[in-house]
Motif scaffolding. Structure first.
Motif, PDB file in Angstrom:
ATOM      1  N   UNK A  70      37.371 -25.749  -8.720  1.00  0.00           N
ATOM      2  CA  UNK A  70      37.280 -27.274  -8.254  1.00  0.00           C
ATOM      3  C   UNK A  70      35.844 -27.391  -8.381  1.00  0.00           C
ATOM      4  N   UNK A  71      35.376 -28.633  -9.053  1.00  0.00           N
ATOM      5  CA  UNK A  71      34.096 -29.125  -9.417  1.00  0.00           C
ATOM      6  C   UNK A  71      34.187 -30.463  -8.887  1.00  0.00           C
ATOM      7  N   UNK A  72      33.232 -30.604  -7.842  1.00  0.00           N
ATOM      8  CA  UNK A  72      33.303 -32.054  -7.062  1.00  0.00           C
ATOM      9  C   UNK A  72      34.910 -32.434  -6.718  1.00  0.00           C
ATOM     10  N   UNK A  73      35.203 -33.411  -7.166  1.00  0.00           N
ATOM     11  CA  UNK A  73      36.692 -33.923  -7.126  1.00  0.00           C
ATOM     12  C   UNK A  73      37.646 -33.604  -8.239  1.00  0.00           C
ATOM     13  N   UNK A  74      37.105 -32.792  -9.248  1.00  0.00           N
ATOM     14  CA  UNK A  74      37.912 -32.343 -10.134  1.00  0.00           C
ATOM     15  C   UNK A  74      38.258 -30.946 -10.235  1.00  0.00           C
ATOM     16  N   UNK A  75      39.639 -30.715 -10.986  1.00  0.00           N
ATOM     17  CA  UNK A  75      40.146 -29.511 -11.084  1.00  0.00           C
ATOM     18  C   UNK A  75      39.707 -28.941 -12.508  1.00  0.00           C
ATOM     19  N   UNK A  76      38.972 -28.054 -12.675  1.00  0.00           N
ATOM     20  CA  UNK A  76      38.768 -27.427 -14.018  1.00  0.00           C
ATOM     21  C   UNK A  76      39.268 -26.244 -14.406  1.00  0.00           C
ATOM     22  N   UNK A  77      39.660 -26.073 -15.744  1.00  0.00           N
ATOM     23  CA  UNK A  77      40.395 -24.981 -16.336  1.00  0.00           C
ATOM     24  C   UNK A  77      39.362 -24.294 -17.507  1.00  0.00           C
ATOM     25  N   UNK A  78      39.219 -23.132 -17.605  1.00  0.00           N
ATOM     26  CA  UNK A  78      38.638 -22.441 -18.589  1.00  0.00           C
ATOM     27  C   UNK A  78      39.398 -21.447 -18.894  1.00  0.00           C
ATOM     28  N   UNK A  79      39.890 -21.455 -20.161  1.00  0.00           N
ATOM     29  CA  UNK A  79      40.652 -20.330 -20.904  1.00  0.00           C
ATOM     30  C   UNK A  79      39.945 -19.537 -21.930  1.00  0.00           C
ATOM     31  N   UNK A  80      40.729 -18.265 -21.909  1.00  0.00           N
ATOM     32  CA  UNK A  80      39.948 -17.634 -22.774  1.00  0.00           C
ATOM     33  C   UNK A  80      39.797 -17.881 -24.171  1.00  0.00           C
ATOM     34  N   UNK A  81      38.581 -17.597 -24.902  1.00  0.00           N
ATOM     35  CA  UNK A  81      37.939 -18.160 -25.971  1.00  0.00           C
ATOM     36  C   UNK A  81      37.652 -19.482 -25.956  1.00  0.00           C
ATOM     37  N   UNK A  82      37.619 -20.200 -24.990  1.00  0.00           N
ATOM     38  CA  UNK A  82      37.099 -21.523 -24.648  1.00  0.00           C
ATOM     39  C   UNK A  82      35.882 -21.686 -24.363  1.00  0.00           C
ATOM     40  N   UNK A  83      34.980 -22.631 -24.868  1.00  0.00           N
ATOM     41  CA  UNK A  83      33.427 -22.485 -24.769  1.00  0.00           C
ATOM     42  C   UNK A  83      33.162 -23.278 -23.481  1.00  0.00           C
ATOM     43  N   UNK A  84      33.824 -24.446 -23.313  1.00  0.00           N
ATOM     44  CA  UNK A  84      33.643 -25.109 -22.022  1.00  0.00           C
ATOM     45  C   UNK A  84      34.959 -25.523 -21.310  1.00  0.00           C
TER      46      UNK A  84
END
Length: 133
Positions: A70-84
């Motif tokens: 969770x980031x503020x009111x967002x749900x963020x995803x970071x996948x293997x090999x992904x920079x951001x």
């Protein structure tokens, strides 16, 4: 005074979208696999594991592992090999749940089409025992 009340009611959407908090999102997804449609067609599925770990597939047999947070009111995803991380808003209007990439138009939302308590099938190249000589 009555016309103002009527105008205020007319200005409300038929189904008010409520953003899910990280806690609500975790409660909805934990231990399940959620299927998504986009523009009325199957789009992908994500399995939600413990410790905010996830496995995503576009339903093509290839799976990508990552984490959500969770980031503020967002749900963020970071996948293997992904920079951001890629961040989404998840909405629940009481009868439908949908996800929108932050900054995208509502017509491109992913709509939850199903939820099961079974793992994804990931017969991709990184599955199984590796053999070395």
């Amino acid at each position: 005074m009555r016309p103002l009340c009527l105008l205020a009611l007319l200005a409300l959407p038929a189904h008010a979208e409520t953003k899910m908090s990280a806690e609500q999102f975790d409660t909805f997804t934990q231990g399940s696999t959620v299927f998504f449609n986009r523009h009325g067609a199957p789009y992908g599925a994500e399995q939600y594991l413990s410790n905010n770990r996830v496995i995503w597939t576009f339903l093509d047999g290839t799976c990508q592992r990552g984490v959500w947070f969770g980031e503020r009111d967002e749900i963020c995803f970071l996948y293997d090999g992904q920079a951001e991380a890629l961040c989404w808003y998840f909405f629940d209007d009481g009868s439908r749940k949908n996800a929108r990439i932050v900054g995208d138009d509502p017509e491109d939302d992913l709509v939850v089409s199903g939820k099961v308590n079974e793992p994804l099938s990931c017969p991709g190249p990184d599955v199984g025992v590796s053999y070395r000589r």
